[in-house]
Design a protein around this motif. Structure first.
Motif, PDB file in Angstrom:
ATOM      1  N   LYS A 300       2.332  -3.403  -5.847  1.00 25.46           N
ATOM      2  CA  LYS A 300       2.097  -4.271  -4.692  1.00 25.46           C
ATOM      3  C   LYS A 300       0.632  -4.669  -4.559  1.00 25.46           C
ATOM      4  O   LYS A 300       0.321  -5.771  -4.142  1.00 25.46           O
ATOM      5  CB  LYS A 300       2.572  -3.571  -3.421  1.00 25.46           C
ATOM      6  CG  LYS A 300       4.070  -3.294  -3.432  1.00 25.46           C
ATOM      7  CD  LYS A 300       4.481  -2.475  -2.229  1.00 25.46           C
ATOM      8  CE  LYS A 300       5.976  -2.166  -2.279  1.00 25.46           C
ATOM      9  NZ  LYS A 300       6.401  -1.303  -1.159  1.00 25.46           N
ATOM     10  N   THR A 301      -0.271  -3.747  -4.862  1.00 21.50           N
ATOM     11  CA  THR A 301      -1.705  -4.039  -4.732  1.00 21.50           C
ATOM     12  C   THR A 301      -2.445  -3.528  -5.960  1.00 21.50           C
ATOM     13  O   THR A 301      -1.960  -2.664  -6.694  1.00 21.50           O
ATOM     14  CB  THR A 301      -2.288  -3.362  -3.482  1.00 21.50           C
ATOM     15  OG1 THR A 301      -2.115  -1.938  -3.591  1.00 21.50           O
ATOM     16  CG2 THR A 301      -1.599  -3.857  -2.220  1.00 21.50           C
ATOM     17  N   LYS A 302      -3.619  -4.091  -6.155  1.00 21.91           N
ATOM     18  CA  LYS A 302      -4.528  -3.628  -7.205  1.00 21.91           C
ATOM     19  C   LYS A 302      -5.874  -3.293  -6.572  1.00 21.91           C
ATOM     20  O   LYS A 302      -6.305  -3.960  -5.628  1.00 21.91           O
ATOM     21  CB  LYS A 302      -4.712  -4.689  -8.291  1.00 21.91           C
ATOM     22  CG  LYS A 302      -3.515  -4.845  -9.208  1.00 21.91           C
ATOM     23  CD  LYS A 302      -3.823  -5.791 -10.368  1.00 21.91           C
ATOM     24  CE  LYS A 302      -2.641  -5.890 -11.324  1.00 21.91           C
ATOM     25  NZ  LYS A 302      -2.947  -6.788 -12.464  1.00 21.91           N
ATOM     26  N   THR A 303      -6.500  -2.260  -7.108  1.00 19.73           N
ATOM     27  CA  THR A 303      -7.799  -1.827  -6.590  1.00 19.73           C
ATOM     28  C   THR A 303      -8.837  -1.888  -7.699  1.00 19.73           C
ATOM     29  O   THR A 303      -8.596  -1.402  -8.816  1.00 19.73           O
ATOM     30  CB  THR A 303      -7.713  -0.397  -6.027  1.00 19.73           C
ATOM     31  OG1 THR A 303      -6.755  -0.373  -4.959  1.00 19.73           O
ATOM     32  CG2 THR A 303      -9.064   0.060  -5.498  1.00 19.73           C
ATOM     33  N   VAL A 304      -9.972  -2.493  -7.404  1.00 19.41           N
ATOM     34  CA  VAL A 304     -11.080  -2.612  -8.361  1.00 19.41           C
ATOM     35  C   VAL A 304     -12.269  -1.822  -7.827  1.00 19.41           C
ATOM     36  O   VAL A 304     -12.682  -2.036  -6.670  1.00 19.41           O
ATOM     37  CB  VAL A 304     -11.471  -4.089  -8.571  1.00 19.41           C
ATOM     38  CG1 VAL A 304     -12.628  -4.195  -9.567  1.00 19.41           C
ATOM     39  CG2 VAL A 304     -10.276  -4.891  -9.056  1.00 19.41           C
ATOM     40  N   TYR A 332      -6.617  -5.851  -3.345  1.00 15.11           N
ATOM     41  CA  TYR A 332      -5.982  -7.121  -3.046  1.00 15.11           C
ATOM     42  C   TYR A 332      -4.522  -7.083  -3.517  1.00 15.11           C
ATOM     43  O   TYR A 332      -4.156  -6.302  -4.398  1.00 15.11           O
ATOM     44  CB  TYR A 332      -6.729  -8.269  -3.742  1.00 15.11           C
ATOM     45  CG  TYR A 332      -6.706  -8.195  -5.246  1.00 15.11           C
ATOM     46  CD1 TYR A 332      -5.745  -8.888  -5.991  1.00 15.11           C
ATOM     47  CD2 TYR A 332      -7.644  -7.428  -5.938  1.00 15.11           C
ATOM     48  CE1 TYR A 332      -5.716  -8.816  -7.377  1.00 15.11           C
ATOM     49  CE2 TYR A 332      -7.623  -7.349  -7.324  1.00 15.11           C
ATOM     50  CZ  TYR A 332      -6.657  -8.042  -8.030  1.00 15.11           C
ATOM     51  OH  TYR A 332      -6.625  -7.964  -9.404  1.00 15.11           O
ATOM     52  N   PRO A 333      -3.649  -7.909  -2.937  1.00 14.84           N
ATOM     53  CA  PRO A 333      -2.233  -7.923  -3.334  1.00 14.84           C
ATOM     54  C   PRO A 333      -2.057  -8.530  -4.729  1.00 14.84           C
ATOM     55  O   PRO A 333      -2.816  -9.411  -5.141  1.00 14.84           O
ATOM     56  CB  PRO A 333      -1.565  -8.798  -2.266  1.00 14.84           C
ATOM     57  CG  PRO A 333      -2.558  -8.924  -1.166  1.00 14.84           C
ATOM     58  CD  PRO A 333      -3.900  -8.798  -1.789  1.00 14.84           C
ATOM     59  N   VAL A 334      -1.054  -8.063  -5.426  1.00 19.21           N
ATOM     60  CA  VAL A 334      -0.712  -8.663  -6.708  1.00 19.21           C
ATOM     61  C   VAL A 334      -0.269 -10.106  -6.517  1.00 19.21           C
ATOM     62  O   VAL A 334      -0.527 -10.972  -7.340  1.00 19.21           O
ATOM     63  CB  VAL A 334       0.403  -7.842  -7.399  1.00 19.21           C
ATOM     64  CG1 VAL A 334       0.866  -8.527  -8.671  1.00 19.21           C
ATOM     65  CG2 VAL A 334      -0.095  -6.437  -7.712  1.00 19.21           C
ATOM     66  N   LYS A 335       0.374 -10.367  -5.364  1.00 19.90           N
ATOM     67  CA  LYS A 335       0.807 -11.723  -5.049  1.00 19.90           C
ATOM     68  C   LYS A 335       0.693 -11.921  -3.543  1.00 19.90           C
ATOM     69  O   LYS A 335       1.195 -11.128  -2.763  1.00 19.90           O
ATOM     70  CB  LYS A 335       2.252 -11.949  -5.503  1.00 19.90           C
ATOM     71  CG  LYS A 335       2.759 -13.355  -5.284  1.00 19.90           C
ATOM     72  CD  LYS A 335       4.184 -13.501  -5.791  1.00 19.90           C
ATOM     73  CE  LYS A 335       4.699 -14.915  -5.583  1.00 19.90           C
ATOM     74  NZ  LYS A 335       6.096 -15.066  -6.064  1.00 19.90           N
ATOM     75  N   PHE A 336       0.012 -12.990  -3.132  1.00 17.11           N
ATOM     76  CA  PHE A 336      -0.093 -13.301  -1.716  1.00 17.11           C
ATOM     77  C   PHE A 336       1.222 -13.887  -1.210  1.00 17.11           C
ATOM     78  O   PHE A 336       1.947 -14.567  -1.952  1.00 17.11           O
ATOM     79  CB  PHE A 336      -1.224 -14.302  -1.468  1.00 17.11           C
ATOM     80  CG  PHE A 336      -2.596 -13.727  -1.651  1.00 17.11           C
ATOM     81  CD1 PHE A 336      -3.065 -12.735  -0.795  1.00 17.11           C
ATOM     82  CD2 PHE A 336      -3.417 -14.163  -2.680  1.00 17.11           C
ATOM     83  CE1 PHE A 336      -4.333 -12.202  -0.955  1.00 17.11           C
ATOM     84  CE2 PHE A 336      -4.687 -13.637  -2.849  1.00 17.11           C
ATOM     85  CZ  PHE A 336      -5.145 -12.644  -1.996  1.00 17.11           C
TER      86      PHE A 336
END
Length: 609
Positions: A300-304, A332-336
């Motif tokens: 659902k989300t990715k973190t950098v 941020y979300p993988v897809k808005f």
């Protein structure tokens, strides 16, 4: 019944293949001990592979949300289903007839085996043995031919008057010493279960014949004359009662047995023929392998995370370009979604927002808005989450209320959560709840309970309000299952929205939603396989009459049983009957639960024939 039928068919195929391999490559070999092992092991492998097939993992995607049905208003939850409601009008099915035939055959073979063993058992229990040549001998006049029964020898007293008695006892002693009765016990037991398969009887004959080869070899290895021994066997050609669990002295008499006594020893290199069992085994493994469906949760989300003294320019899914500074964590979300663009920043970053009518919002790790863009594509000012401070101390608002069902019953365990946060609570045993939120924070209250429609209350604050009281009523919902979409769907997920990612280092309390929907064996894929199998059976039963659509409703109760079976829609009486049969014959489900408490959930499955 279907499971038993599948096991019998799979095992029968394995038994047939292994016997064919023995007959083609090994039956003329003089490596009798190796042949004995092959016959026993191949039988056991064929049965075990049928009982416990290997599984291979298949990853399937889970759907984003369950589909709700339009039948909530007409679903009857007080139906007392009886077997007559959904039984087949034609009486006993074809599978039922096959089960009866199979059971009768197995009973006859078992009874035959017990009758054969009765006389030897009576002789052993009612008479005293003699110990001759370290063997327990039971004299009797019931049987003409001597034989070994487990670790005993039964023999007619007339044989003691003959010179060949030593040869006969030596032969039977080999059977006892090598424990041939174990092989007989296994094969006779398998004939009870696989009596319909001719290859199991071929196996029985091959095992007994190989036992005689081993006994003959044991006698001749002690220095007995082959000619005299063969003459003895010919002289004993007389009718005698055959017992399945016994090794008879004159069993398997024929030219092949005499040839084997004097045949030149087979080369050891021919033992490698048994390697052909490996591809047969591989074939069975692949043929009988079953899929094990695992639900693959979509990310659902990715973190950098950017190291100190470094920076990264990154493009988000909507085209927004963000420059992330050193020592920053950015999520941020993988897809808005269509109506929301939100990211989380812990550190410093620059944003060049893509053109969109949807606002772009930046929050800190506590969920507080620290930057936003509402006017299309433009550069946001540099944002540093550590610079964000509130101008005034927020005044907490006390939120309370009750959660009840449409009949006025309290719903203890209902989940109440602030949308987009990890703040929430649970309704008490009387359905009441309390929590606190900040006055200046926009939020909505999401209330959920397994099997009920999730509701969301958008809240607007007024400066003179310091507390709010909600009266929440949840409506029972029917979860819709479309048979066409089942193969592309995973398990039905819980209805409430998932909580956002949270920071482990935050001291803010985190609320977890603990809800689970009912699950069929192997999830939606297991249900899809069941429905397809039932459709094939019903198509064979009803023929061309089974065309059209039907929607059947049912409830998965707190024990996982399928109850309240009812027809919600149909195009013909035949499709209606077929849909009810599919619902009735379902296996037990894993029941749904709300914070550990088992709950009933309603379903409506749309079927097309």
């Amino acid at each position: 019944m279907e499971v038993l039928l599948e096991i019998l068919i799979r095992a029968s195929i394995g038994i047939a293949l292994f016997y064919a391999l023995y007959w083609l490559l090994l039956r003329q070999s003089t490596h009798f001990k190796a042949n004995r092992l092959f016959l026993l092991i191949s039988l056991m492998v064929a049965v075990l592979l049928a009982l416990v097939p290997i599984q291979y993992q298949v990853l399937v995607q889970t759907p984003s949300s369950p589909a709700l049905s339009d039948y909530s208003g007409v679903f009857n939850r007080d139906i007392a289903n009886t077997p007559n409601d959904v039984q087949n009008s034609n009486g006993i099915s074809l599978l039922g007839v096959l089960l009866i035939i199979y059971s009768i055959g197995a009973a006859i073979v078992l009874l035959r085996l017990l009758i054969q063993c009765r006389k030897p058992m009576l002789i052993i229990t009612q008479s005293k043995p003699k110990k001759i040549y370290d063997c327990l001998i039971y004299e009797n006049k019931e049987f003409n031919s001597p034989f070994s029964f487990f670790n005993r020898i039964l023999i007619n007293p007339e044989y003691f008057k003959q010179d060949e008695i030593y040869d006969i006892l030596t032969h039977e002693k080999v059977h006892i010493q090598e424990r041939h009765w174990i092989d007989l016990f296994i094969i006779e037991l398998l004939t009870v279960f696989f009596w319909f398969n001719p290859f199991i009887w071929f196996f029985e004959r091959a095992i007994k014949q190989n036992h005689e080869y081993l006994a003959d070899k044991g006698v001749l290895s002690l220095g007995h004359s082959p000619v005299r021994y063969q003459a003895l066997l010919i002289n004993r050609l007389m009718g005698t009662q055959v017992i399945g669990l016994a090794n008879h002295f004159n069993s398997s008499l024929g030219l092949n047995r005499f040839k084997m006594m004097t045949k030149e020893k087979t080369s050891k290199r021919k033992l490698f023929r048994m390697i052909w069992g490996v591809p047969v085994l591989a074939l069975l493994l692949m043929a009988f392998a079953q899929p094990d469906y695992k639900m693959q949760t979509q990310e659902k989300t990715k973190t950098v995370k950017i190291p100190e003294n470094k920076e990264l320019e990154h493009t988000l899914p909507d085209g927004t370009v963000v420059t992330i500074m050193g020592g920053t964590t950015f999520t941020y979300p993988v897809k808005f979604t269509e109506d929301k663009r939100e990211v989380t920043l812990d550190g410093e970053a620059y944003f060049n927002v893509s053109d969109s009518k949807v606002p772009f919002v930046v929050k800190n790790k506590k969920g507080e808005i620290i930057g936003s863009n509402n006017s299309g594509s433009e550069m946001l000012k540099p944002i540093n989450s550590t610079d964000y401070t509130k101008s005034e101390k927020s005044t907490p608002i006390k939120v309370k209320g009750t959660v009840k069902d449409d009949k006025g019953n309290p719903m203890p365990g209902a989940s109440i959560v602030l949308r987009g946060t990890t703040t929430g609570t649970v309704a008490d045993k009387d359905g009441t709840f309390k929590l606190e939120v900040l006055e200046d924070k926009e939020w909505s209250l999401v209330v959920s309970y397994v099997g009920y429609k999730t509701i969301e209350n958008q809240v607007e604050f007024f400066q003179d309000k310091t507390d709010l009281d909600f009266k929440i009523v949840l409506q029972r919902e029917v979860i819709s299952i479309d048979s066409k979409e089942m193969e592309n769907a995973g398990d039905v997920p819980p209805p409430p929205p998932p909580a956002p990612e949270f920071d482990e280092n935050s001291d803010k309390p985190v609320f977890f939603i603990v809800e689970s929907m009912p699950e069929y064996k192997q999830g939606r894929y297991g249900l899809a396989q069941y429905v397809k199998k039932q459709k094939r059976k019903l198509k064979a039963k009803f023929g061309k009459k089974l065309e059209g659509k039907a929607t059947v409703g049912f409830t998965v109760d707190t024990k996982g049983n399928v109850t309240n079976i009812q027809l919600l829609d149909k195009t013909s009486e035949t499709t209606a009957r077929a849909a009810k049969i599919i619902a009735k014959e379902m296996e037990q489900w894993k029941p749904g639960s709300q914070r550990g408490k088992k709950v009933s959930v309603d379903f409506a499955i749309k079927l097309e024939f």
